[in-house]
Write a protein that holds these residues in place. Structure first.
Motif, PDB file in Angstrom:
ATOM      1  N   ASN A   1       0.856  -1.175   0.000  1.00 22.21           N
ATOM      2  CA  ASN A   1       0.000   0.000   0.000  1.00 22.21           C
ATOM      3  C   ASN A   1       0.896   1.229   0.000  1.00 22.21           C
ATOM      4  OD1 ASN A   1      -2.853  -1.031   0.322  1.00 22.21           O
ATOM      5  ND2 ASN A   1      -1.821  -2.108   2.003  1.00 22.21           N
TER       6      ASN A   1
ATOM      7  N   VAL B   1       1.649   4.986   0.289  1.00 22.57           N
ATOM      8  CA  VAL B   1       1.054   6.173   0.886  1.00 22.57           C
ATOM      9  C   VAL B   1       2.009   7.327   0.646  1.00 22.57           C
ATOM     10  CG1 VAL B   1       0.196   7.236   3.004  1.00 22.57           C
ATOM     11  CG2 VAL B   1      -0.075   4.782   2.658  1.00 22.57           C
TER      12      VAL B   1
ATOM     13  N   VAL C   1       1.872  11.617   6.655  1.00 25.84           N
ATOM     14  CA  VAL C   1       2.511  10.464   6.005  1.00 25.84           C
ATOM     15  C   VAL C   1       3.728  10.007   6.809  1.00 25.84           C
ATOM     16  CG1 VAL C   1       3.790   9.718   3.949  1.00 25.84           C
ATOM     17  CG2 VAL C   1       1.643  10.961   3.700  1.00 25.84           C
TER      18      VAL C   1
ATOM     19  N   LEU D   1       2.561   8.105   9.824  1.00 24.86           N
ATOM     20  CA  LEU D   1       2.090   6.753   9.485  1.00 24.86           C
ATOM     21  C   LEU D   1       3.275   5.815   9.295  1.00 24.86           C
ATOM     22  CD1 LEU D   1      -0.780   7.632   6.965  1.00 24.86           C
ATOM     23  CD2 LEU D   1      -1.066   6.683   9.260  1.00 24.86           C
ATOM     24  N   PHE D   2       4.322   6.319   8.650  1.00 23.92           N
ATOM     25  CA  PHE D   2       5.492   5.473   8.433  1.00 23.92           C
ATOM     26  C   PHE D   2       6.260   5.228   9.722  1.00 23.92           C
ATOM     27  CE2 PHE D   2       4.713   6.182   3.971  1.00 23.92           C
ATOM     28  CZ  PHE D   2       5.212   5.045   3.371  1.00 23.92           C
TER      29      PHE D   2
ATOM     30  N   LYS E   1       2.786   0.292   9.772  1.00 20.07           N
ATOM     31  CA  LYS E   1       3.572   0.210   8.543  1.00 20.07           C
ATOM     32  C   LYS E   1       3.743  -1.249   8.103  1.00 20.07           C
ATOM     33  CE  LYS E   1       8.035   1.133   6.446  1.00 20.07           C
ATOM     34  NZ  LYS E   1       9.438   1.455   6.555  1.00 20.07           N
TER      35      LYS E   1
ATOM     36  N   TYR F   1       0.198  -3.101   7.115  1.00 20.83           N
ATOM     37  CA  TYR F   1      -0.359  -2.722   5.815  1.00 20.83           C
ATOM     38  C   TYR F   1       0.720  -2.626   4.733  1.00 20.83           C
ATOM     39  CZ  TYR F   1      -4.772  -2.290   8.092  1.00 20.83           C
ATOM     40  OH  TYR F   1      -5.906  -2.595   8.768  1.00 20.83           O
TER      41      TYR F   1
ATOM     42  N   LEU G   1       3.269  -0.693   4.110  1.00 23.02           N
ATOM     43  CA  LEU G   1       3.321   0.643   3.513  1.00 23.02           C
ATOM     44  C   LEU G   1       4.580   0.813   2.675  1.00 23.02           C
ATOM     45  CD1 LEU G   1       2.137   3.232   6.198  1.00 23.02           C
ATOM     46  CD2 LEU G   1       0.795   1.691   4.752  1.00 23.02           C
TER      47      LEU G   1
ATOM     48  N   ARG H   1      -5.837   7.256   8.807  1.00 22.10           N
ATOM     49  CA  ARG H   1      -5.454   5.868   9.060  1.00 22.10           C
ATOM     50  C   ARG H   1      -6.656   4.941   8.861  1.00 22.10           C
ATOM     51  NH1 ARG H   1      -3.867   5.888  14.284  1.00 22.10           N
ATOM     52  NH2 ARG H   1      -1.644   6.269  14.010  1.00 22.10           N
TER      53      ARG H   1
ATOM     54  N   ILE I   1      -7.494   4.412   5.181  1.00 21.25           N
ATOM     55  CA  ILE I   1      -6.550   3.478   4.546  1.00 21.25           C
ATOM     56  C   ILE I   1      -6.861   2.046   4.949  1.00 21.25           C
ATOM     57  CG2 ILE I   1      -4.121   2.758   4.449  1.00 21.25           C
ATOM     58  CD1 ILE I   1      -3.400   5.768   4.683  1.00 21.25           C
TER      59      ILE I   1
END
Ligand code: PLP
Length: 461
Positions: free
Chosen positions: A133, A135, A199, A202-203, A209, A212, A214, A453, A456
């Motif tokens: 995924n 992002v 972003v 999220l990472f 991470k 999903y 990422l 989040r 996603i």
């Protein structure tokens, strides 16, 4: 070739793993352990190579864990989508060399990197029998280029955050009119920096991470920087009369990704006198180079929106070299940056910076004036980002050194600024004809990480 983090706390990894990791898991950026040196004889041997072959020669030195035939095929497919046989042609206008980087599917230089990265991801995921995924955050051009890089690919979903209403209308349409089921556009009520911070968070959420899978496409991915190194070499070969002649590259700069690729080319041995860093009013990087002042301020929206950035994510890569490849110092500087709002450099460091870079901040009136005057003089239409670089070059390079100005976008992508300058619409290339009439799809969300989040998680299922 192995890759390390600017913050120094990951084990060295191979190219393929560096591409899949994106941002280093210790919060730093990935860099090759050493930068290969290209000697004069090799430069001379490369002088007449076509883009694809040159790309292979350069990229293979960094991606030595991909079999040569596979790498060649990835490169061939990635640049078959460009509408010019030279991929990134150079034209001479008004005494400057204009490096046209906008012949890809979304009409901006980011296609050069993202057509390649999309195919590379697909290849690596197939090999590993995995899905990903993606992002990413965009101030406009990255998003559409990334979407075009991976649209329709089976093993990839893509989620692109852009600041709602702050991209040009054409930029937004280039993203939201791609209806492939693996493409998800999120318009965030906030700025590009808000998008980028979400972003990054999220990472940095490692369980998320991992769960999903990422993947990153913003210019923090090393493969993007690497693909961009190629056109510095190609345009040098087109412009330099003799190998060894020095040139200046004028680079319209936002996230420091494109100009960092130029810095890598320089470290590899390409005869670059200086890299000219051209910014709009969001001029933290120009202030850094000219005054040693790297302090954050608020983002100002301008006619060159892809450069409306304060916190340039690739800057950390350069600081790593400036700090003598000392990850502890990088860690300290960037860990304390959000609280302090600045990084302090020594006089010796600033002196060194100025041996490598020139810098100039160009305001919006000057940008529009430059589009107008350059068109009057030469008949050529600059987009507002390119105009920032052209203006900076004319202001700062007066000693006769050849200047290569990176033309980072097609003028039709930023028609409003062009109309303001010259009073007529730039002619549209075929890919933009009738784009307003196409169906589109986009989710508008607040600049809150929880909301994003959740979105996603729902779509990634
Ligand atoms: C992204 C972009 C830039 C800035 O490039 P960075 O790598 O972020 O410095 C300049 N011009 C255009 C048209 C862009 O899309």
């Amino acid at each position: 070739m192995r890759y390390i983090s600017t913050r120094g706390t990951i084990q060295p990894i191979r190219f393929k793993d560096a591409v899949m990791m994106g941002l280093a898991t210790d919060g730093g950026l990935l860099l090759p352990e050493t930068i290969p040196a290209i000697d004069r004889d090799t430069l001379a041997a490369w002088k007449t190579l076509p883009f694809q072959e040159l790309a292979f020669r350069i990229i293979s030195r960094y991606a030595d864990d991909i079999p040569a035939d596979d790498l060649r095929s990835l490169i061939e497919r990635s640049y078959a989508t460009f509408d010019h046989p030279d991929v990134t042609p150079v034209v001479e206008r008004g005494g400057l060399h204009i490096l046209e980087l906008f012949h890809g599917p979304t009409l901006a230089f980011k296609d050069v990197a993202l057509q390649f990265l999309g195919n590379l991801f697909e290849y690596l995921l197939q090999e590993r029998n995995e899905r990903m995924n993606i992002v990413g955050a965009t101030s406009g051009d990255t998003g559409s280029a990334a979407i075009y890089g991976v649209r329709g690919k089976e093993n990839i979903n893509i989620f692109i955050l852009h600041p709602h209403g702050k991209t040009s209308p054409v930029q937004a349409l280039q993203m939201t009119t791609v209806l492939d089921p693996n493409v998800h556009n999120i318009a965030v009520r906030g700025t590009f920096d808000d998008c980028q911070n979400i972003v990054k968070s999220l990472f940095n959420d490692l369980p998320f991470k991992e769960r999903y899978a990422l993947g990153a496409v913003n210019s923090i991915n090393w493969a993007r920087v690497l693909a961009q190194v190629v056109y510095y070499f190609l345009s040098y070969f087109r412009v330099a009369k003799t190998i060894g002649d020095e040139v200046v590259f004028s680079v319209p700069t936002g996230n420091f990704g494109d100009i960092f690729a130029g810095y890598v080319a320089k470290r590899m041995g390409l005869p670059i006198a200086r890299l000219l860093l051209a910014t709009n009013e969001n001029n933290i990087l120009a202030r850094f180079i000219n005054d040693g002042d790297y302090s954050l301020s608020a983002v100002v929206p301008t006619v060159s929106p892809s450069m409306d950035i304060q916190l340039a994510s690739n800057f950390e890569r350069y600081v790593y070299y400036l700090f003598g490849e000392d990850p502890a110092r990088v860690r300290e500087a960037f860990a304390t940056l959000p609280a302090r709002g600045r990084i302090v450099f020594s006089d010796a460091e600033m002196e060194h910076v100025r041996t490598e870079f020139l810098a100039c901040s160009v305001n919006q009136q000057e940008t529009v004036d430059t589009i107008a005057s350059f068109n009057r003089e030469t008949g050529y239409l600059l987009d507002p980002h390119t105009a920032v670089g052209v203006r900076a070059a004319r202001q700062l390079v007066t000693d006769g050194t050849p200047v290569i100005c990176l033309a980072t976008a097609h003028p039709a992508k930023f028609a409003d600024a062009v109309v303001r300058a010259v009073g007529f619409e730039p002619p549209r290339p075929p890919s933009l004809m009738g784009i307003e009439d196409l169906p589109s799809r986009c989710e508008v969300l607040d600049a809150r990480i929880e909301q994003i989040r959740t979105f996603i998680e729902e779509k990634a299922r």
